[in-house]
Design a protein around this motif. Structure first.
Motif, PDB file in Angstrom:
ATOM      1  N   HIS A   7      -9.077  39.150  83.667  1.00 56.69           N
ATOM      2  CA  HIS A   7      -8.590  38.864  82.307  1.00 56.69           C
ATOM      3  C   HIS A   7      -9.673  39.128  81.262  1.00 56.69           C
ATOM      4  O   HIS A   7      -9.735  38.447  80.244  1.00 56.69           O
ATOM      5  CB  HIS A   7      -8.096  37.419  82.200  1.00 56.69           C
ATOM      6  CG  HIS A   7      -6.870  37.143  83.006  1.00 56.69           C
ATOM      7  ND1 HIS A   7      -6.010  36.113  82.724  1.00 56.69           N
ATOM      8  CD2 HIS A   7      -6.347  37.759  84.090  1.00 56.69           C
ATOM      9  CE1 HIS A   7      -5.024  36.100  83.612  1.00 56.69           C
ATOM     10  NE2 HIS A   7      -5.217  37.104  84.442  1.00 56.69           N
ATOM     11  N   ILE A   8     -10.517  40.095  81.542  1.00 56.27           N
ATOM     12  CA  ILE A   8     -11.554  40.493  80.594  1.00 56.27           C
ATOM     13  C   ILE A   8     -11.064  41.708  79.816  1.00 56.27           C
ATOM     14  O   ILE A   8     -10.620  42.687  80.418  1.00 56.27           O
ATOM     15  CB  ILE A   8     -12.879  40.835  81.309  1.00 56.27           C
ATOM     16  CG1 ILE A   8     -13.426  39.605  82.041  1.00 56.27           C
ATOM     17  CG2 ILE A   8     -13.914  41.355  80.320  1.00 56.27           C
ATOM     18  CD1 ILE A   8     -14.658  39.898  82.880  1.00 56.27           C
ATOM     19  N   GLU A   9     -11.140  41.634  78.506  1.00 54.40           N
ATOM     20  CA  GLU A   9     -10.751  42.767  77.665  1.00 54.40           C
ATOM     21  C   GLU A   9     -11.996  43.571  77.299  1.00 54.40           C
ATOM     22  O   GLU A   9     -13.028  43.008  76.939  1.00 54.40           O
ATOM     23  CB  GLU A   9     -10.065  42.280  76.392  1.00 54.40           C
ATOM     24  CG  GLU A   9      -8.741  41.570  76.640  1.00 54.40           C
ATOM     25  CD  GLU A   9      -8.074  41.106  75.349  1.00 54.40           C
ATOM     26  OE1 GLU A   9      -8.602  41.472  74.265  1.00 54.40           O
ATOM     27  OE2 GLU A   9      -7.067  40.390  75.421  1.00 54.40           O
ATOM     28  N   ILE A  10     -11.880  44.887  77.400  1.00 52.06           N
ATOM     29  CA  ILE A  10     -12.992  45.778  77.026  1.00 52.06           C
ATOM     30  C   ILE A  10     -12.557  46.609  75.835  1.00 52.06           C
ATOM     31  O   ILE A  10     -11.553  47.324  75.899  1.00 52.06           O
ATOM     32  CB  ILE A  10     -13.398  46.708  78.193  1.00 52.06           C
ATOM     33  CG1 ILE A  10     -13.734  45.904  79.448  1.00 52.06           C
ATOM     34  CG2 ILE A  10     -14.595  47.555  77.786  1.00 52.06           C
ATOM     35  CD1 ILE A  10     -14.179  46.759  80.620  1.00 52.06           C
ATOM     36  N   PHE A  41     -19.743  48.469  73.092  1.00 53.10           N
ATOM     37  CA  PHE A  41     -18.733  48.033  74.052  1.00 53.10           C
ATOM     38  C   PHE A  41     -18.714  46.510  74.068  1.00 53.10           C
ATOM     39  O   PHE A  41     -19.757  45.874  74.228  1.00 53.10           O
ATOM     40  CB  PHE A  41     -19.042  48.573  75.445  1.00 53.10           C
ATOM     41  CG  PHE A  41     -18.754  50.036  75.604  1.00 53.10           C
ATOM     42  CD1 PHE A  41     -17.529  50.467  76.094  1.00 53.10           C
ATOM     43  CD2 PHE A  41     -19.697  50.987  75.251  1.00 53.10           C
ATOM     44  CE1 PHE A  41     -17.262  51.818  76.237  1.00 53.10           C
ATOM     45  CE2 PHE A  41     -19.442  52.339  75.394  1.00 53.10           C
ATOM     46  CZ  PHE A  41     -18.215  52.761  75.877  1.00 53.10           C
ATOM     47  N   THR A  42     -17.524  45.938  73.902  1.00 56.82           N
ATOM     48  CA  THR A  42     -17.381  44.489  73.815  1.00 56.82           C
ATOM     49  C   THR A  42     -16.523  43.970  74.965  1.00 56.82           C
ATOM     50  O   THR A  42     -15.395  44.419  75.156  1.00 56.82           O
ATOM     51  CB  THR A  42     -16.743  44.076  72.482  1.00 56.82           C
ATOM     52  OG1 THR A  42     -17.522  44.592  71.402  1.00 56.82           O
ATOM     53  CG2 THR A  42     -16.677  42.558  72.365  1.00 56.82           C
ATOM     54  N   LEU A  43     -17.097  43.015  75.715  1.00 53.91           N
ATOM     55  CA  LEU A  43     -16.345  42.317  76.753  1.00 53.91           C
ATOM     56  C   LEU A  43     -15.904  40.975  76.187  1.00 53.91           C
ATOM     57  O   LEU A  43     -16.737  40.177  75.759  1.00 53.91           O
ATOM     58  CB  LEU A  43     -17.213  42.080  77.991  1.00 53.91           C
ATOM     59  CG  LEU A  43     -17.773  43.291  78.735  1.00 53.91           C
ATOM     60  CD1 LEU A  43     -18.614  42.838  79.916  1.00 53.91           C
ATOM     61  CD2 LEU A  43     -16.668  44.198  79.204  1.00 53.91           C
ATOM     62  N   THR A  44     -14.606  40.714  76.187  1.00 52.28           N
ATOM     63  CA  THR A  44     -14.079  39.434  75.717  1.00 52.28           C
ATOM     64  C   THR A  44     -13.542  38.671  76.926  1.00 52.28           C
ATOM     65  O   THR A  44     -12.613  39.129  77.603  1.00 52.28           O
ATOM     66  CB  THR A  44     -12.957  39.640  74.688  1.00 52.28           C
ATOM     67  OG1 THR A  44     -13.451  40.435  73.603  1.00 52.28           O
ATOM     68  CG2 THR A  44     -12.488  38.301  74.132  1.00 52.28           C
ATOM     69  N   PHE A  45     -14.142  37.517  77.179  1.00 54.14           N
ATOM     70  CA  PHE A  45     -13.809  36.733  78.364  1.00 54.14           C
ATOM     71  C   PHE A  45     -12.646  35.779  78.072  1.00 54.14           C
ATOM     72  O   PHE A  45     -12.391  35.424  76.921  1.00 54.14           O
ATOM     73  CB  PHE A  45     -15.036  35.957  78.830  1.00 54.14           C
ATOM     74  CG  PHE A  45     -16.162  36.836  79.292  1.00 54.14           C
ATOM     75  CD1 PHE A  45     -16.259  37.217  80.618  1.00 54.14           C
ATOM     76  CD2 PHE A  45     -17.113  37.292  78.391  1.00 54.14           C
ATOM     77  CE1 PHE A  45     -17.294  38.034  81.047  1.00 54.14           C
ATOM     78  CE2 PHE A  45     -18.150  38.116  78.811  1.00 54.14           C
ATOM     79  CZ  PHE A  45     -18.240  38.494  80.135  1.00 54.14           C
ATOM     80  N   PRO A  46     -11.936  35.358  79.110  1.00 54.47           N
ATOM     81  CA  PRO A  46     -10.793  34.454  78.897  1.00 54.47           C
ATOM     82  C   PRO A  46     -11.244  33.082  78.414  1.00 54.47           C
ATOM     83  O   PRO A  46     -12.387  32.669  78.625  1.00 54.47           O
ATOM     84  CB  PRO A  46     -10.155  34.368  80.286  1.00 54.47           C
ATOM     85  CG  PRO A  46     -11.247  34.695  81.233  1.00 54.47           C
ATOM     86  CD  PRO A  46     -12.117  35.695  80.537  1.00 54.47           C
ATOM     87  N   LYS A  47     -10.322  32.359  77.778  1.00 52.56           N
ATOM     88  CA  LYS A  47     -10.611  31.006  77.323  1.00 52.56           C
ATOM     89  C   LYS A  47     -10.713  30.062  78.517  1.00 52.56           C
ATOM     90  O   LYS A  47     -10.264  30.368  79.619  1.00 52.56           O
ATOM     91  CB  LYS A  47      -9.517  30.520  76.371  1.00 52.56           C
ATOM     92  CG  LYS A  47      -9.444  31.291  75.066  1.00 52.56           C
ATOM     93  CD  LYS A  47      -8.338  30.752  74.174  1.00 52.56           C
ATOM     94  CE  LYS A  47      -8.263  31.521  72.857  1.00 52.56           C
ATOM     95  NZ  LYS A  47      -7.188  31.007  71.972  1.00 52.56           N
ATOM     96  N   ALA A  48     -11.302  28.911  78.240  1.00 48.82           N
ATOM     97  CA  ALA A  48     -11.507  27.935  79.316  1.00 48.82           C
ATOM     98  C   ALA A  48     -10.194  27.488  79.935  1.00 48.82           C
ATOM     99  O   ALA A  48     -10.106  27.252  81.138  1.00 48.82           O
ATOM    100  CB  ALA A  48     -12.274  26.726  78.775  1.00 48.82           C
ATOM    101  N   ASN A  49      -9.119  27.390  79.128  1.00 46.69           N
ATOM    102  CA  ASN A  49      -7.840  26.920  79.669  1.00 46.69           C
ATOM    103  C   ASN A  49      -7.127  27.976  80.505  1.00 46.69           C
ATOM    104  O   ASN A  49      -6.056  27.729  81.041  1.00 46.69           O
ATOM    105  CB  ASN A  49      -6.929  26.435  78.552  1.00 46.69           C
ATOM    106  CG  ASN A  49      -6.647  27.509  77.512  1.00 46.69           C
ATOM    107  OD1 ASN A  49      -7.043  28.660  77.685  1.00 46.69           O
ATOM    108  ND2 ASN A  49      -5.995  27.137  76.438  1.00 46.69           N
ATOM    109  N   GLU A  50      -7.683  29.187  80.602  1.00 50.57           N
ATOM    110  CA  GLU A  50      -7.115  30.226  81.466  1.00 50.57           C
ATOM    111  C   GLU A  50      -7.774  30.225  82.835  1.00 50.57           C
ATOM    112  O   GLU A  50      -7.454  31.042  83.689  1.00 50.57           O
ATOM    113  CB  GLU A  50      -7.285  31.608  80.823  1.00 50.57           C
ATOM    114  CG  GLU A  50      -6.494  31.794  79.535  1.00 50.57           C
ATOM    115  CD  GLU A  50      -6.702  33.185  78.971  1.00 50.57           C
ATOM    116  OE1 GLU A  50      -6.586  34.152  79.733  1.00 50.57           O
ATOM    117  OE2 GLU A  50      -6.982  33.302  77.762  1.00 50.57           O
TER     118      GLU A  50
END
Length: 335
Positions: free
Chosen positions: A304-307, A319-328
């Motif tokens: 569930h990481i968005e690039i 390049f940006t990695l956006t990690f999932p929220k804690a509730n995921e």
């Protein structure tokens, strides 16, 4: 289905109508026959024929209704049971090719599994002489020669690593262990792997981590970072720096890898994560495989990481990695 049934039987219906018209015509021309009696006959035969069609409709369409409603897959158990000669003929012509296709598919799947196992075994076997080669290179006294050999060794090492993870990719869900991952040691480990290459190009790293831990799988996150860092080093200018920043935005942690290389053309941005795509402006670059970013994007999806990428030609890329929220966290653990 009624419309289809009537359309299928339209020639029979037309013959019946013509026969009734013929009977009326004969009664009209032949004075020996009373016209009202013939009309009565036509009426009765029409009623009987209509009743016959209504009775036969559900029996003759049952097989085809079930055939129409079944899923379009290769499950033979979902095929309706034939009861009539033509239905048996249709059933035979469906089941035979499916059974043959299933046999071929099983054989191909078995062959692919064998090839995958052999390739993985070969990669692990190659790692032993590759490690020995690295130890031999460390003993080389000529500094320039040592740097060149180390660089070529690193290229082979990274290509083998890509191949290994590519073969594991279809089964990544079985290999995930999501936990809190410390970014700093993971980044330092990946940067240290590229140290000889960075020294050869005079590239430095500026690491600023406001967020130090993220939810992810350490092994696969390391692989994703390895592809982004390798890409950044490959296309960075001689003597430039690569910046790695972590931040938090709207409850989500993000990690940016910023290089100051040649950048990416706007027309290439939508395609850089496609398999085998290299570049339209640098199409002659034979060193590029077009696999690194593709594998990074594919590995990021189960986590569930968005690039995302932003770039200006001649000014580098981010390049940006956006990690999932804690509730995921629970959702990812269920992968």
């Amino acid at each position: 289905m009624i419309r289809t049934f009537l359309k299928e039987r339209r020639s029979w219906l037309l013959v019946f109508v013509l026969l009734q018209l013929l009977a009326l015509l004969i009664a009209y021309l032949d004075s020996a026959m009373t016209y009202p009696a013939m009309l009565y006959y036509v009426f009765l035969s029409t009623v009987l024929f209509t009743t016959f069609v209504i009775v036969r409709y559900p029996r003759e369409t049952k097989f085809f209704k079930e055939l129409e409603e079944r899923k379009h897959d290769l499950d033979l158990t979902s095929l309706p049971e034939p009861e009539r000669p033509f239905e048996y003929l249709i059933d035979h012509n469906i089941t035979e090719p499916i059974m043959e296709l299933q046999e071929k598919s099983s054989a191909h799947h078995l062959r692919l599994e064998q090839e995958k196992d052999e390739l993985l075994s070969w990669i692990h076997e190659v790692k032993t002489p590759l490690t020995a080669m690295h130890l031999i290179i460390d003993r080389v006294e000529d500094r320039e020669l040592k740097a060149q050999l180390t660089h070529e060794w690193l290229r082979v090492h990274l290509l083998l690593d890509q191949q290994l993870h590519q073969k594991r990719m279809p089964f990544i869900e079985n290999d995930l262990y999501v936990e809190k991952v410390e970014l700093e040691p993971l980044l330092h480990s990946e940067i240290n792997t590229l140290r000889s290459w960075c020294m050869q190009k005079g590239i430095g790293f500026d690491v600023d981590l406001s967020i130090t831990t993220v939810l992810s799988d350490a092994k696969w996150l390391g692989f994703i970072l390895r592809q982004l860092l390798t890409n950044a080093v490959k296309y960075s200018e001689q003597g430039s720096d690569i910046t790695v920043i972590s931040r938090e935005h709207k409850g989500q942690a993000s990690l940016q890898v910023i290089d100051r290389g040649r950048g990416i053309e706007p027309r290439d941005l939508p395609r850089i994560f496609e398999k085998g795509f290299t570049s339209t402006s640098q199409h002659h670059d034979t060193a590029a495989t077009g696999m690194g970013l593709y594998l990074a994007k594919k590995s990021a999806a189960p986590l569930h990481i968005e690039i995302d990428v932003q770039s200006t030609p001649g000014s580098g890329a981010t390049f940006t990695l956006t990690f999932p929220k804690a509730n995921e966290f629970i959702e990812i653990q269920g992968v």
